[in-house]
Design a protein around this motif. Sequence first.
Motif, PDB file in Angstrom:
ATOM      1  N   TRP A 227     -27.830  28.516  11.220  1.00 45.57           N
ATOM      2  CA  TRP A 227     -28.419  27.082  11.132  1.00 45.57           C
ATOM      3  C   TRP A 227     -29.530  26.862  11.214  1.00 45.57           C
ATOM      4  O   TRP A 227     -30.185  25.669  10.915  1.00 45.57           O
ATOM      5  CB  TRP A 227     -27.695  26.346  12.303  1.00 45.57           C
ATOM      6  CG  TRP A 227     -26.110  26.172  12.072  1.00 45.57           C
ATOM      7  CD1 TRP A 227     -24.916  26.923  12.286  1.00 45.57           C
ATOM      8  CD2 TRP A 227     -25.337  25.508  11.050  1.00 45.57           C
ATOM      9  NE1 TRP A 227     -23.685  26.755  11.831  1.00 45.57           N
ATOM     10  CE2 TRP A 227     -23.925  25.329  10.840  1.00 45.57           C
ATOM     11  CE3 TRP A 227     -25.944  24.601  10.193  1.00 45.57           C
ATOM     12  CZ2 TRP A 227     -22.953  25.054  10.143  1.00 45.57           C
ATOM     13  CZ3 TRP A 227     -25.044  23.830   9.275  1.00 45.57           C
ATOM     14  CH2 TRP A 227     -23.486  23.836   9.331  1.00 45.57           C
TER      15      TRP A 227
ATOM     16  N   THR B 154     -21.356  19.169  13.571  1.00 46.60           N
ATOM     17  CA  THR B 154     -22.318  18.479  12.739  1.00 46.60           C
ATOM     18  C   THR B 154     -21.764  17.491  11.851  1.00 46.60           C
ATOM     19  O   THR B 154     -22.288  16.470  11.723  1.00 46.60           O
ATOM     20  CB  THR B 154     -22.909  19.652  11.811  1.00 46.60           C
ATOM     21  OG1 THR B 154     -23.720  20.632  12.629  1.00 46.60           O
ATOM     22  CG2 THR B 154     -23.940  18.925  10.913  1.00 46.60           C
ATOM     23  N   GLU B 155     -20.420  17.685  11.564  1.00 48.50           N
ATOM     24  CA  GLU B 155     -19.732  16.686  10.920  1.00 48.50           C
ATOM     25  C   GLU B 155     -19.704  15.395  11.541  1.00 48.50           C
ATOM     26  O   GLU B 155     -19.455  14.331  10.987  1.00 48.50           O
ATOM     27  CB  GLU B 155     -18.387  17.124  10.505  1.00 48.50           C
ATOM     28  CG  GLU B 155     -18.255  18.362   9.500  1.00 48.50           C
ATOM     29  CD  GLU B 155     -19.015  17.886   7.918  1.00 48.50           C
ATOM     30  OE1 GLU B 155     -18.609  16.560   7.655  1.00 48.50           O
ATOM     31  OE2 GLU B 155     -19.545  18.630   7.324  1.00 48.50           O
ATOM     32  N   ASP B 156     -19.399  15.526  12.660  1.00 54.72           N
ATOM     33  CA  ASP B 156     -19.438  14.234  13.610  1.00 54.72           C
ATOM     34  C   ASP B 156     -20.675  13.783  14.301  1.00 54.72           C
ATOM     35  O   ASP B 156     -20.766  12.560  14.330  1.00 54.72           O
ATOM     36  CB  ASP B 156     -18.263  14.710  14.839  1.00 54.72           C
ATOM     37  CG  ASP B 156     -16.898  15.140  14.465  1.00 54.72           C
ATOM     38  OD1 ASP B 156     -16.503  14.666  13.331  1.00 54.72           O
ATOM     39  OD2 ASP B 156     -16.170  15.872  15.048  1.00 54.72           O
TER      40      ASP B 156
ATOM     41  N   GLY C 176     -23.948  15.083  13.836  1.00 53.25           N
ATOM     42  CA  GLY C 176     -25.270  15.526  13.132  1.00 53.25           C
ATOM     43  C   GLY C 176     -25.638  16.832  13.685  1.00 53.25           C
ATOM     44  O   GLY C 176     -25.515  17.222  14.769  1.00 53.25           O
TER      45      GLY C 176
ATOM     46  N   GLY D 141     -20.829  23.859  12.926  1.00 52.40           N
ATOM     47  CA  GLY D 141     -20.795  23.067  11.636  1.00 52.40           C
ATOM     48  C   GLY D 141     -19.671  21.947  11.864  1.00 52.40           C
ATOM     49  O   GLY D 141     -19.880  20.898  11.395  1.00 52.40           O
ATOM     50  N   GLY D 142     -18.393  22.214  12.754  1.00 53.30           N
ATOM     51  CA  GLY D 142     -17.669  21.053  12.934  1.00 53.30           C
ATOM     52  C   GLY D 142     -18.308  19.874  13.903  1.00 53.30           C
ATOM     53  O   GLY D 142     -18.098  18.709  13.427  1.00 53.30           O
TER      54      GLY D 142
END
Length: 449
Positions: free
Chosen positions: A283, A409-411, A413, A406-407
Amino acid sequence: MSRRCCDRHDLRGKVMGIASCGQLACPGPTATVSIEFGHRRRGYDRSTMSTSQVQLSERAMERARIAIGGVFFLVGLAFGTWAARIPDFKRDLSLSDAQLAVAFVCLEGAAVAGLWVGGALAVRIGSGPAVRWSIPLFAMALAVLGFVPGLGALGATVAMFALANSVIDVAMNAQGVVVERRLGRPLMSAFHAMHPIGGIVGSAVGALAAHQSVDRALHLPMVGAVMLVLSFVIGPRLLPGKADRTDGERSGDRTGRGWSRPLVLFSVMAFCMTFADGTANNWSAVYLRDVLHASPGVAGAVVTAFLAAMALGRLVGNRLVRRYGAVRVFRVAALIGGLGLAAGTVTDQVAGGFLGFAVFGIGASVTLPLTLAAAGGLPDVDTARAVARVSMVGYVGSFVAPALVGGLTEDAGLRVALLLPAALVLATLPLAHCLREADSGPCDVPGAR
């Protein structure tokens, strides 16, 4: 001390006496290493070392030290080679992002399974034989990757590649700890330094090959062939399987086969460190590119900077441990790594983010090697068994980190998500006392008394 104590037929009965005096009666190239464990050097714990292990010459031990360093280098070389040619696989096989993700799922799934296979093999046949038989399979899988014609073949081949890699990962760490304990000096950081160095070489050669339009059907088999040849050179120099075992294991004592409290703590520490490591590898470039709006070249270079910083830290790690002790080095390294990663994620400057990941690489460099070495030094526990278990739990962290971050990040950032690995690194600080120094006793859990 009489010279008769060096007689080959009388050595077993004299080992304890020689070890207690802290020196060898008959020095020379055939003097055994396992009878020197009565020595102590500042900052390194030998209190748990056995004095009746398999007898091996100093020359054999030095050959094993060089060989296991070579194994770490080859593993890094192979993965650096594969990673550098991933864009070519996507282009040559006309894969969409979703199809490439399927190949990654095959890789990650097989890698997790390989951790358990590696642990079982290292315990059953010994870490040396497990490495010896796995490297040729690893090299051949890399070579076959050069010829895969489609997604199905790619998924199957990367699964074999990842499976062999995980088996080697577990076994080479166990072998490294055995060599370190028998030679009686810190070595694990230097072994682990060879992995990112190999990765840098592999990725650099791979990038050059891609730039020069060298077909993967030529590049990957050539690297695989080099690895295969080197495996036949390295393999015979690794230690035999019996070298892993402690007195308790050979005498049939099964008390050390469960998950002891120190072993659980070492596993938690390893998980936290590899979670942060996996996050940085996967990342860091995305963070610089998408959040800090760095150029593609700068964003791509942050991974190289992270690996180079980690290699540098590991190259000096052994010297620091000898001088200051494992506990102090671990605490300072974890503090630097955690704060560096946190600072890199809160800055709005590209240079600050770049520097933060590099500082994290320096801090994270020695923490995992020290944890594995401490696990292998637990009394009355088979070295391969202890290191394999900690490695298995630890490396799971590197596999789940990309998806979990990643998960998040969706919620929340990516900037907020990257604070999780920083927090995990800092969370290992209260457990650092488990890395016993020369004069410390068994590991205790904080608040257990």
